[in-house]
Design a protein around this motif. Structure first.
Motif, PDB file in Angstrom:
ATOM      1  N   LYS A 154      23.344  -6.949   8.167  1.00 35.22           N
ATOM      2  CA  LYS A 154      24.281  -5.641   8.393  1.00 35.22           C
ATOM      3  C   LYS A 154      25.478  -6.125   9.177  1.00 35.22           C
ATOM      4  O   LYS A 154      26.652  -5.589   8.387  1.00 35.22           O
ATOM      5  CB  LYS A 154      23.654  -4.661   9.158  1.00 35.22           C
ATOM      6  N   LEU A 175      31.820   7.911   1.695  1.00 37.93           N
ATOM      7  CA  LEU A 175      30.544   7.285   1.365  1.00 37.93           C
ATOM      8  C   LEU A 175      29.910   8.283   0.385  1.00 37.93           C
ATOM      9  O   LEU A 175      29.447   9.291   0.633  1.00 37.93           O
ATOM     10  CB  LEU A 175      29.605   7.260   2.606  1.00 37.93           C
ATOM     11  N   TYR A 178      26.450   6.399  -0.503  1.00 32.41           N
ATOM     12  CA  TYR A 178      26.331   5.099   0.278  1.00 32.41           C
ATOM     13  C   TYR A 178      25.095   5.064   1.261  1.00 32.41           C
ATOM     14  O   TYR A 178      25.111   5.813   2.013  1.00 32.41           O
ATOM     15  CB  TYR A 178      27.599   4.694   0.852  1.00 32.41           C
ATOM     16  N   MET A 179      24.081   4.529   1.015  1.00 30.53           N
ATOM     17  CA  MET A 179      22.818   4.584   1.684  1.00 30.53           C
ATOM     18  C   MET A 179      22.843   3.541   2.714  1.00 30.53           C
ATOM     19  O   MET A 179      21.392   3.096   2.855  1.00 30.53           O
ATOM     20  CB  MET A 179      21.687   4.531   0.685  1.00 30.53           C
ATOM     21  N   GLN A 180      23.592   3.257   3.486  1.00 31.72           N
ATOM     22  CA  GLN A 180      23.646   2.302   4.710  1.00 31.72           C
ATOM     23  C   GLN A 180      24.069   3.096   5.807  1.00 31.72           C
ATOM     24  O   GLN A 180      25.195   3.916   5.789  1.00 31.72           O
ATOM     25  CB  GLN A 180      24.339   0.790   4.559  1.00 31.72           C
ATOM     26  N   ILE A 181      23.368   3.004   6.994  1.00 31.74           N
ATOM     27  CA  ILE A 181      23.881   3.529   7.979  1.00 31.74           C
ATOM     28  C   ILE A 181      24.986   2.659   8.681  1.00 31.74           C
ATOM     29  O   ILE A 181      25.056   1.366   9.043  1.00 31.74           O
ATOM     30  CB  ILE A 181      22.715   3.790   9.164  1.00 31.74           C
ATOM     31  N   LEU A 182      26.022   3.169   9.194  1.00 31.07           N
ATOM     32  CA  LEU A 182      27.203   2.564   9.688  1.00 31.07           C
ATOM     33  C   LEU A 182      27.050   2.392  11.100  1.00 31.07           C
ATOM     34  O   LEU A 182      26.735   3.264  11.750  1.00 31.07           O
ATOM     35  CB  LEU A 182      28.628   3.141   9.381  1.00 31.07           C
ATOM     36  N   CYS A 187      31.747   3.901  13.071  1.00 31.73           N
ATOM     37  CA  CYS A 187      31.997   5.063  13.155  1.00 31.73           C
ATOM     38  C   CYS A 187      33.053   5.582  14.176  1.00 31.73           C
ATOM     39  O   CYS A 187      33.932   6.226  13.612  1.00 31.73           O
ATOM     40  CB  CYS A 187      30.630   5.729  13.640  1.00 31.73           C
ATOM     41  N   ASN A 196      30.982  11.317   4.420  1.00 32.71           N
ATOM     42  CA  ASN A 196      29.748  11.273   3.820  1.00 32.71           C
ATOM     43  C   ASN A 196      29.263  12.522   2.810  1.00 32.71           C
ATOM     44  O   ASN A 196      29.679  13.673   3.461  1.00 32.71           O
ATOM     45  CB  ASN A 196      28.691  10.880   4.662  1.00 32.71           C
ATOM     46  N   ILE A 197      28.548  12.545   1.881  1.00 32.02           N
ATOM     47  CA  ILE A 197      27.991  13.540   1.070  1.00 32.02           C
ATOM     48  C   ILE A 197      26.462  13.256   1.543  1.00 32.02           C
ATOM     49  O   ILE A 197      25.955  12.372   1.153  1.00 32.02           O
ATOM     50  CB  ILE A 197      28.517  13.421  -0.303  1.00 32.02           C
ATOM     51  N   HIS A 198      25.941  14.435   2.078  1.00 30.79           N
ATOM     52  CA  HIS A 198      24.396  14.271   2.312  1.00 30.79           C
ATOM     53  C   HIS A 198      23.771  15.413   1.430  1.00 30.79           C
ATOM     54  O   HIS A 198      24.322  16.432   1.179  1.00 30.79           O
ATOM     55  CB  HIS A 198      24.061  14.771   3.992  1.00 30.79           C
ATOM     56  N   GLY A 207      18.485  12.931   7.080  1.00 23.94           N
ATOM     57  CA  GLY A 207      17.822  11.500   6.698  1.00 23.94           C
ATOM     58  C   GLY A 207      17.499  11.321   5.370  1.00 23.94           C
ATOM     59  O   GLY A 207      18.164  11.771   4.381  1.00 23.94           O
ATOM     60  N   HIS A 227      30.598  15.856   5.265  1.00 23.44           N
ATOM     61  CA  HIS A 227      30.783  15.817   6.537  1.00 23.44           C
ATOM     62  C   HIS A 227      31.525  14.721   7.008  1.00 23.44           C
ATOM     63  O   HIS A 227      31.261  13.571   6.324  1.00 23.44           O
ATOM     64  CB  HIS A 227      29.519  16.178   7.340  1.00 23.44           C
ATOM     65  N   ALA A 231      28.223   8.417  14.577  1.00 23.99           N
ATOM     66  CA  ALA A 231      27.134   7.629  15.108  1.00 23.99           C
ATOM     67  C   ALA A 231      25.996   8.353  15.197  1.00 23.99           C
ATOM     68  O   ALA A 231      24.699   7.758  14.662  1.00 23.99           O
ATOM     69  CB  ALA A 231      27.358   6.978  16.246  1.00 23.99           C
ATOM     70  N   LEU A 233      23.381  10.240  12.986  1.00 24.66           N
ATOM     71  CA  LEU A 233      23.234  10.339  11.670  1.00 24.66           C
ATOM     72  C   LEU A 233      23.249  11.574  11.023  1.00 24.66           C
ATOM     73  O   LEU A 233      22.618  12.744  11.413  1.00 24.66           O
ATOM     74  CB  LEU A 233      21.937   9.763  11.215  1.00 24.66           C
ATOM     75  N   ASP A 234      24.131  12.026  10.126  1.00 22.05           N
ATOM     76  CA  ASP A 234      24.037  13.398   9.417  1.00 22.05           C
ATOM     77  C   ASP A 234      24.417  14.444  10.267  1.00 22.05           C
ATOM     78  O   ASP A 234      24.133  15.655   9.894  1.00 22.05           O
ATOM     79  CB  ASP A 234      22.910  13.542   8.517  1.00 22.05           C
TER      80      ASP A 234
HETATM   81  N1  LIG Z   1      26.435   6.218  11.128  1.00 25.70           N
HETATM   82  C1  LIG Z   1      26.368   6.964   9.949  1.00 25.70           C
HETATM   83  N2  LIG Z   1      25.942   6.156   8.821  1.00 25.70           N
HETATM   84  C2  LIG Z   1      25.834   6.971   7.801  1.00 25.70           C
HETATM   85  C3  LIG Z   1      25.698   8.471   7.734  1.00 25.70           C
HETATM   86  C4  LIG Z   1      26.101   8.993   8.883  1.00 25.70           C
HETATM   87  O1  LIG Z   1      26.114  10.139   9.026  1.00 25.70           O
HETATM   88  N3  LIG Z   1      26.335   8.220  10.098  1.00 25.70           N
HETATM   89  N4  LIG Z   1      25.489   9.186   6.517  1.00 25.70           N
HETATM   90  C5  LIG Z   1      24.595   8.390   5.755  1.00 25.70           C
HETATM   91  C6  LIG Z   1      24.080   8.917   4.412  1.00 25.70           C
HETATM   92  N5  LIG Z   1      22.480   9.131   4.461  1.00 25.70           N
HETATM   93  C7  LIG Z   1      22.216  10.219   4.049  1.00 25.70           C
HETATM   94  O2  LIG Z   1      23.077  11.126   3.700  1.00 25.70           O
HETATM   95  C8  LIG Z   1      21.714   8.116   4.759  1.00 25.70           C
HETATM   96  C9  LIG Z   1      21.824   6.955   4.263  1.00 25.70           C
HETATM   97  C10 LIG Z   1      21.118   5.845   4.618  1.00 25.70           C
HETATM   98  C11 LIG Z   1      19.706   6.232   5.563  1.00 25.70           C
HETATM   99  C12 LIG Z   1      19.097   4.976   5.987  1.00 25.70           C
HETATM  100  O3  LIG Z   1      17.831   5.188   6.590  1.00 25.70           O
HETATM  101  N6  LIG Z   1      19.427   3.872   5.587  1.00 25.70           N
HETATM  102  C13 LIG Z   1      18.807   2.549   5.704  1.00 25.70           C
HETATM  103  C14 LIG Z   1      18.607   1.447   4.636  1.00 25.70           C
HETATM  104  C15 LIG Z   1      18.140   2.175   3.413  1.00 25.70           C
HETATM  105  C16 LIG Z   1      18.138   1.134   2.215  1.00 25.70           C
HETATM  106  O4  LIG Z   1      18.374  -0.088   2.379  1.00 25.70           O
HETATM  107  O5  LIG Z   1      17.989   1.847   0.909  1.00 25.70           O
HETATM  108  C17 LIG Z   1      19.490   1.652   6.965  1.00 25.70           C
HETATM  109  O6  LIG Z   1      20.716   1.682   6.734  1.00 25.70           O
HETATM  110  O7  LIG Z   1      18.763   1.005   7.595  1.00 25.70           O
HETATM  111  C18 LIG Z   1      19.857   7.681   6.145  1.00 25.70           C
HETATM  112  C19 LIG Z   1      20.508   8.304   5.598  1.00 25.70           C
HETATM  113  C20 LIG Z   1      25.169   6.995   5.506  1.00 25.70           C
HETATM  114  N7  LIG Z   1      25.487   6.308   6.594  1.00 25.70           N
END
Ligand SMILES: Nc1nc2c(c(=O)[nH]1)N[C@@H](CN(C=O)c1ccc(C(=O)N[C@@H](CCC(=O)O)C(=O)O)cc1)CN2
Length: 290
Positions: A154, A175, A178-182, A187, A196-198, A207, A227, A231, A233-234
């Motif tokens: 990561k 995003l 984009y399914m990775q948490i920043l 952030c 991001n689009i949730h 989540g 939104h 940091a 999430l969502d």
């Molecule tokens: N810091 C933030 N990062 C992200 C946000 C946010 O609000 N703050 N929004 C998400 C989008 N999202 C739902 O809309 C979301 C994306 C990913 C995950 C998650 O659990 N990801 C795992 C990996 C999953 C995989 O590899 O398929 C992870 O990152 O460990 C939850 C919600 C985008 N990022």
């Protein structure tokens, strides 16, 4: 062909503690400086005692002023009222980086809307943790960076993302599913310029897998929320939301199909309004001068 009036002149956005005379001072400044007001919107958050304003002005004398000259002239007004303010060329094309994982409906929508001029932005690059949309990027002639992400990589993946943001002088990161948490640090570095689009009507169904959560709850509406990314999430400031009606007969997959349409609508509005300087942060909320 002359420029569209929406893309001529300059846009000022501001917020400040509420006192009498703000609108007068801003309007008089632009009149004295030879500008004509094309559009003006304001809002008072009484509970927060904070005033918000967006003013779009045209140069009544058609001079070739630089935006820095217009900013320098306004600075004393900003100081007098303790304003947080931004003054931008109305025709400025924001440099937007698109991030995507496995679902490309929002990516495709933003690329098409940009290609037909509906979004006045430039997209210098696309970043994805999967290779799926490299052909789509190639069709638009946009560089595609495949940056795989695992729990062990990561940090390195974010370093590559940061490099693209720096190299391409990115103004806004989107995003687009984009399914990775920043990381919290990224952030913070992208505060107010990552959207991001949730795929739910936040704060419901945060989540992962929100459509499956919604199906289990028996909802009659599904929704999407664009939104700012924080940091938490969502939980970032909401810019736009959209809904669609569903019913008891629909499977989770059918909810997903209906939801994709509202995701596209909500995200493209958020990107358009942000890049037109129509969105102002108001603590954990936003003021949107649509
Ligand atoms: N810091 C933030 N990062 C992200 C946000 C946010 O609000 N703050 N929004 C998400 C989008 N999202 C739902 O809309 C979301 C994306 C990913 C995950 C998650 O659990 N990801 C795992 C990996 C999953 C995989 O590899 O398929 C992870 O990152 O460990 C939850 C919600 C985008 N990022």
């Amino acid at each position: 062909m002359s420029e569209a009036p929406e893309r001529k002149g300059y846009v000022l956005t501001l917020s400040c503690p509420d006192v009498p005379g703000i609108v007068f001072a801003v309007s008089k400044h632009f009149m004295d400086e030879g500008f004509n007001i094309f559009a003006s919107q304001q809002f008072l958050d009484e509970a927060a005692d904070r005033f918000f304003m967006r003013v779009h002005v045209h140069d009544a004398r058609d001079r070739e002023l630089t935006v820095d000259e217009v900013r320098a002239a306004f600075a004393s007004v900003g100081t007098r009222f303790g304003m947080t303010w931004l003054l931008q060329d109305a025709g400025y094309r924001s440099r937007v980086l698109l991030l995507v994982s496995r679902f490309g409906h929002c990516l495709n929508d933003l690329l098409f809307r940009t290609s037909i001029g509906q979004l006045n932005v430039d997209i210098p690059a696309i970043v994805s943790n999967h290779p799926d949309f490299a052909p789509l990027a190639a069709n638009y002639g946009i560089p595609f960076h495949h940056v795989p992400v695992t729990s062990d990589t990561k940090a390195q993946a974010e370093d590559r993302l940061r490099q693209v943001i720096a190299d391409e002088r990115i103004d806004l990161v989107v995003l687009a599913r984009y399914m990775q948490i920043l990381s919290p640090q990224l952030c913070d570095d992208l505060a107010g310029r990552a959207i991001n689009i949730h795929h739910s009507m936040l704060p419901s169904f945060k989540g992962a897998r929100p459509y499956h959560q919604a199906h289990a709850r028996g909802v009659k509406l599904v929704g999407a929320t664009a939104h700012y990314v924080t940091a938490n999430l969502d939980e970032g400031p909401i810019i736009e939301q959209e809904i669609a009606r569903v019913d008891h007969s629909m499977s989770p997959t059918q909810l997903v199909d209906v939801g994709h349409d509202v995701e596209r609508l909500a995200l493209q509005r958020a990107v358009r309004w942000h890049t037109e300087n129509r969105v102002l942060l108001n603590g954990s909320r936003t003021v949107v001068f649509r």
